[in-house]
Scaffold this motif. Structure first.
Motif, PDB file in Angstrom:
ATOM      1  N   UNK A  12       0.809  -1.222   0.000  1.00 20.75           N
ATOM      2  CA  UNK A  12       0.000   0.000   0.000  1.00 20.75           C
ATOM      3  C   UNK A  12       0.840   1.268   0.000  1.00 20.75           C
ATOM      4  N   UNK A  13       2.155   1.126   0.098  1.00 22.71           N
ATOM      5  CA  UNK A  13       3.000   2.309  -0.034  1.00 22.71           C
ATOM      6  C   UNK A  13       2.917   2.784  -1.481  1.00 22.71           C
ATOM      7  N   UNK A  14       2.943   4.091  -1.673  1.00 21.12           N
ATOM      8  CA  UNK A  14       2.792   4.570  -3.048  1.00 21.12           C
ATOM      9  C   UNK A  14       3.797   5.655  -3.372  1.00 21.12           C
ATOM     10  N   UNK A  15       4.139   5.716  -4.646  1.00 23.96           N
ATOM     11  CA  UNK A  15       5.175   6.638  -5.111  1.00 23.96           C
ATOM     12  C   UNK A  15       4.728   8.090  -5.020  1.00 23.96           C
ATOM     13  N   UNK A  16       3.428   8.355  -5.185  1.00 23.81           N
ATOM     14  CA  UNK A  16       2.949   9.732  -5.136  1.00 23.81           C
ATOM     15  C   UNK A  16       3.099  10.314  -3.741  1.00 23.81           C
TER      16      UNK A  16
END
Length: 422
Positions: A103-107
């Motif tokens: 669930x970690x995201x680049x944005x």
């Protein structure tokens, strides 16, 4: 395959970034609507932070720091507390909840890095965030919203901007592959794969597609992708200083029949994107338009804001000024009368880049979070008053000395007249 929850989260996050109301998440079977997450102390805004907590907090901290506001420790601590041990940020995680790498995201990670760089004093967290971006880059040089997915222009643009903010050369960031196609492509290569070049119709050249068409690989211009990726193509990050000015309009791609490269060269990417955005703003009454299947076209506040930032970054504030005026006129509708922290922060960043009056927006954004440690006004009040050295004191001393000298000379002359023996 992504779970229904992850698909819903990505869809809602993308919708939040485009400034429109979110629709229901698609699911394989009906499921109850999740309860809104509680708003934690230190977080800007009162809305449910599930899908945009880190995003809006990062933008708020970046904008307020640029406005010379020193945020409360609780506001900064909320953002740093959202970072996972591996260096990435999710859109939001509840206090005490374990990190889920999926669930970690680049944005979220990209804007958090830019916020912490702007704040200063958080180099270990910044370094860990950059390491996470490097570890989760695709072999074609791009970034996906969540690790393991197909890259997209928005996520890649935000990641490149974060690298610029952290003083990491995007050309040096390349994910080693297994010898397959695209292995070892750097971040600029990843960004270039989404930009329309000389093979596209003339009025589309310089635009960015969100992703290539899955079946044909064709690229179609996308408003938000073009705006967010253009800031990175111009070498920019948040906050945009707006200190560079070019005399000419953005330069369109030079396309000679049969000799143009398949991809837009990095050296021309920012200007080509700027030329496309300028044309879109001119024909679109100074704003970009959101087009989604099944819905009527509508003004895209967020894309317009990022377009203004990108044009200002590339040295074309005159071409951005109409969009800044339009956004200013739309403030109440976009920011929900100053209650939407993410929109208010973005509008403040645009006003700062355009060197517009920012006191009102700064006050509204400040009111959406914890009481800051200091503001520009309180810092001035707290500083010891400096006495102005006008030079009058020195002149008075010289004048008095001259008067004393003249007076003493007259007195001695009179005494000699009365007593010649002196």
């Amino acid at each position: 395959m992504p779970t229904a929850a992850r698909l819903g989260a990505a869809a809602l996050s993308a919708t939040l970034l485009t400034g429109v109301a979110a629709g229901p998440a698609l699911a394989d079977s009906p499921s109850p609507t999740p309860a809104a997450a509680p708003v934690a102390d230190g977080l800007y805004g009162k809305g449910d932070p599930t899908y945009d907590g880190v995003w809006r907090q990062s933008l708020a901290l970046t904008a307020l720091t640029a406005a010379k506001v020193t945020p409360a420790d609780s506001a900064v601590g909320w953002l740093t507390g959202q970072q996972c041990e591996d260096g990435g940020w999710p859109s939001y995680r509840a206090a005490g909840a374990a990190c889920d790498p999926k669930t970690e995201d680049s944005n979220a990670t990209a804007v958090a890095i830019q916020a912490l760089v702007a704040l200063g004093g958080h180099q270990p967290a910044v370094d860990k965030g950059v390491a996470w971006l490097k570890a989760n880059q695709n072999t074609d040089g791009s970034w996906a919203y969540n690790p393991g997915g197909a890259g997209d222009a928005n996520s890649t643009g935000l990641a490149v901007s974060a690298l610029f903010a952290a003083r990491t050369d995007p050309a040096s960031v390349a994910k080693a592959g297994n010898g397959g196609v695209g292995a070892g492509k750097n971040a600029f290569d990843g960004l270039a794969r989404f930009q329309l070049g000389c093979a596209a119709p003339a009025d589309q050249r310089g635009a960015f597609a969100y992703q290539p068409d899955a079946a044909t690989g064709a690229l179609a211009p996308n408003a938000l992708a073009s705006a967010q990726a253009s800031l990175a193509a111009a070498g920019g990050h948040l906050p945009v200083a707006g200190s560079v000015r070019a005399d000419a309009d953005p330069k369109p791609l030079a396309c000679a029949d049969g000799s143009a490269p398949a991809a837009v060269p990095h050296a021309e990417a920012g200007e080509a994107a700027g030329a496309y955005l300028t044309a879109q703003l001119t024909t679109g009454s100074e704003h970009l338009t959101l087009t989604t299947p099944g819905a009527a076209p509508s003004p895209d506040y967020t894309a317009t804001a990022w377009a203004a930032l990108a044009l200002t970054q590339s040295g074309h504030p005159d071409q951005a000024s109409g969009a800044v005026d339009w956004l200013d006129a739309q403030e109440a509708a976009w920011t929900k009368n100053g209650t939407d922290a993410g929109a208010t922060a973005t509008l403040l960043l645009v006003a700062q880049a355009g060197h517009r009056t920012t006191a009102d927006l700064t006050g509204k954004l400040t009111a959406l979070g914890p009481t800051p440690k200091a503001t520009a006004a309180t810092a001035d009040d707290a500083a010891p008053a400096k006495k102005k050295n006008t030079g009058l004191g020195q002149f008075w001393l010289i004048g008095i000395g001259l008067l004393v000298g003249v007076g003493g000379g007259l007195l001695l002359s009179l005494q000699r007249k009365r007593n010649p023996q002196l």
